[in-house]
Design an enzyme around this catalytic site. Sequence first.
Site, PDB file in Angstrom:
ATOM      1  N   ARG A 186       0.831  -1.206   0.000  1.00 26.48           N
ATOM      2  CA  ARG A 186       0.000   0.000   0.000  1.00 26.48           C
ATOM      3  C   ARG A 186       0.866   1.257   0.000  1.00 26.48           C
ATOM      4  O   ARG A 186       0.567   2.223  -0.702  1.00 26.48           O
ATOM      5  CB  ARG A 186      -0.950  -0.015   1.206  1.00 26.48           C
ATOM      6  CG  ARG A 186      -2.071  -0.998   0.990  1.00 26.48           C
ATOM      7  CD  ARG A 186      -3.014  -1.151   2.164  1.00 26.48           C
ATOM      8  NE  ARG A 186      -4.127  -2.014   1.737  1.00 26.48           N
ATOM      9  CZ  ARG A 186      -5.157  -2.358   2.493  1.00 26.48           C
ATOM     10  NH1 ARG A 186      -5.228  -1.938   3.756  1.00 26.48           N
ATOM     11  NH2 ARG A 186      -6.118  -3.123   2.013  1.00 26.48           N
ATOM     12  N   TYR A 198      -6.372  -0.293  -6.761  1.00 29.22           N
ATOM     13  CA  TYR A 198      -5.705  -1.563  -6.385  1.00 29.22           C
ATOM     14  C   TYR A 198      -4.972  -1.479  -5.056  1.00 29.22           C
ATOM     15  O   TYR A 198      -4.777  -0.423  -4.524  1.00 29.22           O
ATOM     16  CB  TYR A 198      -4.876  -2.134  -7.525  1.00 29.22           C
ATOM     17  CG  TYR A 198      -3.660  -1.431  -8.082  1.00 29.22           C
ATOM     18  CD1 TYR A 198      -3.001  -0.403  -7.438  1.00 29.22           C
ATOM     19  CD2 TYR A 198      -3.149  -1.874  -9.316  1.00 29.22           C
ATOM     20  CE1 TYR A 198      -1.865   0.173  -7.994  1.00 29.22           C
ATOM     21  CE2 TYR A 198      -2.022  -1.297  -9.878  1.00 29.22           C
ATOM     22  CZ  TYR A 198      -1.386  -0.277  -9.204  1.00 29.22           C
ATOM     23  OH  TYR A 198      -0.273   0.280  -9.760  1.00 29.22           O
ATOM     24  N   GLU A 199      -4.668  -2.629  -4.518  1.00 31.12           N
ATOM     25  CA  GLU A 199      -4.128  -2.737  -3.146  1.00 31.12           C
ATOM     26  C   GLU A 199      -5.055  -2.088  -2.118  1.00 31.12           C
ATOM     27  O   GLU A 199      -4.613  -1.513  -1.129  1.00 31.12           O
ATOM     28  CB  GLU A 199      -2.725  -2.122  -3.042  1.00 31.12           C
ATOM     29  CG  GLU A 199      -1.675  -2.793  -3.889  1.00 31.12           C
ATOM     30  CD  GLU A 199      -1.389  -4.236  -3.473  1.00 31.12           C
ATOM     31  OE1 GLU A 199      -1.769  -4.645  -2.364  1.00 31.12           O
ATOM     32  OE2 GLU A 199      -0.788  -4.978  -4.284  1.00 31.12           O
ATOM     33  N   GLY A 200      -6.361  -2.244  -2.328  1.00 29.09           N
ATOM     34  CA  GLY A 200      -7.331  -1.666  -1.401  1.00 29.09           C
ATOM     35  C   GLY A 200      -7.813  -0.323  -1.891  1.00 29.09           C
ATOM     36  O   GLY A 200      -7.045   0.630  -1.947  1.00 29.09           O
TER      37      GLY A 200
END
Lengths: 586, 586
Positions: free
Chosen positions: A297, A434-436
């Site tokens: 992140r 992406y990645e949350g």
Amino acid sequence: MSDYQPPLRDIRFNLEELVDLDGVCQATANADCDAEIVNAILEEAGRLCAEEIAPLNQSSDQAGSTFADRAVTQAPGLDKAYQHYIDGGWGSLSEDVEYGGQGLPKLLSTTLQEMVQSANLSFSLCPMLSQGSIEAISLHASEELKQAYLPKMISGEWTGTMNLTEPQAGSDLAAIRSKAEPDGDGYRIFGQKIFITWGDHQMTENIVHLVLARLPDAPPGVKGISLFVVPKFLVNEDGSLGERNDVYPASIEHKMGIHASPTCVMAFGDDIGAKGYLVGEANNGLVYMFSMMNNARLGVGMQGVAVSERSYQHAVSFAKERVQGMTVSGPGGIVKHPDVRRMLMTMRAATEAGRSMLYTSMAAVDLAHSATDADVKAKASRRVALLTPVSKGWATEMSLEVTSLGVQVHGGMGFIEETGAAQYQRDARILPIYEGTTGIQAADLIGRKFLRDNGRGMNELLADIDADIAAAKSVEGIEDVVAVVEQAVTRYKSLLTTIQSNGEDAVWVGSVATSFMMLSGYVWGGWLMLKSAAASAPKQQDEPFYRNKVVTARVFCQQLLPRAEALLQSIECGAGAIMDIPEDEL
Amino acid sequence: MSDYQPPLRDIRFNLEELVDLDGVCQATANADCDAEIVNAILEEAGRLCAEEIAPLNQSSDQAGSTFADRAVTQAPGLDKAYQHYIDGGWGSLSEDVEYGGQGLPKLLSTTLQEMVQSANLSFSLCPMLSQGSIEAISLHASEELKQAYLPKMISGEWTGTMNLTEPQAGSDLAAIRSKAEPDGDGYRIFGQKIFITWGDHQMTENIVHLVLARLPDAPPGVKGISLFVVPKFLVNEDGSLGERNDVYPASIEHKMGIHASPTCVMAFGDDIGAKGYLVGEANNGLVYMFSMMNNARLGVGMQGVAVSERSYQHAVSFAKERVQGMTVSGPGGIVKHPDVRRMLMTMRAATEAGRSMLYTSMAAVDLAHSATDADVKAKASRRVALLTPVSKGWATEMSLEVTSLGVQVHGGMGFIEETGAAQYQRDARILPIYEGTTGIQAADLIGRKFLRDNGRGMNELLADIDADIAAAKSVEGIEDVVAVVEQAVTRYKSLLTTIQSNGEDAVWVGSVATSFMMLSGYVWGGWLMLKSAAASAPKQQDEPFYRNKVVTARVFCQQLLPRAEALLQSIECGAGAIMDIPEDEL
């Protein structure tokens, strides 16, 4: 097309004067990070990025990846760039010396990461995913798996991927269905994964997939998910490559941006089952995945900064050359128009604040990982936990605005793909997803990192912010910056009480979460710009760089920080009316 | 892909309850716009857009236009859609009856325009540019030219284009270099134009280009530019088509969006010179061009609303179907997550406010054009002048945010082109650029429309706003909306004084112009949402539509209007620090 100029001066400022690299090295007993090493890394990595990776950015976007015969071929030129990248040892800067890494602080590899991302966002994803995979194996796998995989992954001879998402399971990993069946010394994996970044390519002889799947009789939901290593080619006991494993790309996506990063649908076990090896304990896969996701992140947050920097440079270059009418300050490029300058300076202020936020986070990562003092280490862990969702969420949301302004500065030319500005906006569009997603980051911040932490990490941060404001009051010439930031911090603190008193109301909390995350980004960004201004103001006569740091801090306070008040007012409305239209009448 | 559902109910609300279509028809002595005609237009145009034009949106984006042998071929299917469009007489709704038009108010053709734009933004540009060309010829050309060109253009048998931009002359039309040399009954045009929307295609037998060029010995700058009609095929005296004129597309652009709208480089006179006919007086071309540009700007503002509406519908449809985890209100689609609902409602509020702003502007256009009372007409002209830069600037800037939220609601799927959400964002990206960038609109608002007008038009508008606020105070159940809007208007008024007192400082004015334009959009948008809520609140029990109008007004006040305060604070900083970094140190 403008050339990419690595922002070495501002990176050095962040390392030396904002986050205290020396102090981090001392606290982590890392003797290897003297000024000479830092300068060598910045100069050499900067050269690689500017001269070899950046020139491929547009051509690789246009060419994209190709898929045929169950294999993906990357855009032309990237294989050579990747080879130079690993030949220079750039993939192993901060990796474990025991497996061939160089053991330098993450702060230093972060400088490389930023520059690679600015140079070519699509390309940068390949090493970033590899680092995540290396971390998962390093932290959780058996010594046997480490010995088999880490040296080649750390050297960059093999790359790594993360296989989480399935068509029915995006943000909701509890819905994962891929299966793992015991088979001899390992397992056979069956299932389909989507959105697998660099899931296949021809740049290296092997690819190591980290895959979430369910064992037979695993409990339902998130507590029944295990993590497996699934290599593209099996690895023999002597380390040589064995037979082709039953994992293949099934297709690649046609995306809005990052065209040169192949986003694969991966098919595991269509023939006989893909051989896989369990990482750590069964049913603990999600915990392992999350432990490395925090770093990923931060890496994506840095992508927001990096693409913003590139977009800014591109826009500045155009604005200096493009002549359109008489400006208020005489003939010259459109850079002389106040409205164009406002856009450029807004881009610059957001980018520099984002950079400071990311380097601040990475300094805390180093301390959380390696500080010799237990209290320092524990406090740093709390700091990383708190900063991560904002470093990711705010910096990537800001990159949408910055890269859109980058297009706007170009006028009609910005909409033409050959100009290059549009690519940054298209590439940036994935970053808050992406990645949350931003919503996931926001929920993480307000729920896990603030309310459930009872405000401990937040109070520690606010104490540091207060101390920096107090110190800045004695610095001459930045009184305006101090006043604006102090007022925003005061308002922010009073809001925290409001949030705590509504903490039990899930709809209320969910409704304000994203506004709170963005608010935190502006307020913390204001703090870091104040800190930068305070460090720079006394040296303004010495070097224009310092004068410009103060100016940029001032622009942040004038153009961006006022948004804090808007977000505060919005949050004070709580859930308000947003849920009041019945679902079927939307 | 979601289907496009024409928002007939909200359009009718705007016509009937917000802008008083009946009153407009009476004031303009237009007897043809009774409820029956309105309903017939909405239903039939809605059907055409939803069933024939909208289904081509994605396929035409993917196919794009092709260029070969000095000719452009449009994306497959568009020719048939265009034929249906003109067969239905849709191109001539508001055109002059004398040349075959139907003479209906612009307000009514605006409803068609919105729906065509939502259905397929690229396609909609072709009729929009034709309308602009028709207007230029109608207002300024000789009767002979009108007779020769208007009937076929109004029927849609021929399309029209506007040729302004040259490589060195984007927003700065003073830099135009194309030449016109006298030749018999007309002129020969030589030069190159860029960014010519629908500059060539195979949907009609002829295309009529309106071209800015300089006569020999014309004065330099904007006062030496003339306007010419340059047909693709010459028109014989009997109206039949003659020889091919020397105007050809030289290439088409590879753009970020609106792929199905061919954006041409046009070459005039590469062989023998393109035959052209002077429109109106020599050296007055820029005035003619501007007279039609205002309407084109409103058309682009409506594009912002239209693409926002489509993006909103697409996102709602996905959010209802997409299941991800347990929501705070139990199982169901992600539409139940408060953060997703916040995004959807923000999109909805911005879209509905934008629609009301555009219909309000178009009502003023009708009155300004045709009101029988001279005072009403003059006041409406001032109103159009004031509203236009904000209707264009704010609605298109908001469309960037709305369509980006539309992608965000989809998560990772939003980044995949097949999903369709990304296209709206890519298409929208041109809207704040063409027909005058946001910076141009902002300069027009603060300079020409506010400061140079001495606030007359603004004061008239504020008087209307005050009256609507006063009236809304007697409506039960919208006290919160009234309070928030009233406060914003009060703050806005006090800012106007600040702007006037800095009106001589060109850097100050240029620095705050865009913030002032956006601020005006939020405040006026708040006014229109208040007006909508006041009209709807008493009928909330009768029809859910009215209840939802009140809810959406409330969301506007809670999620969007607070930004007014941020912009106000930013404007109060004036030029601030934005010019303080020397150009070569940016």
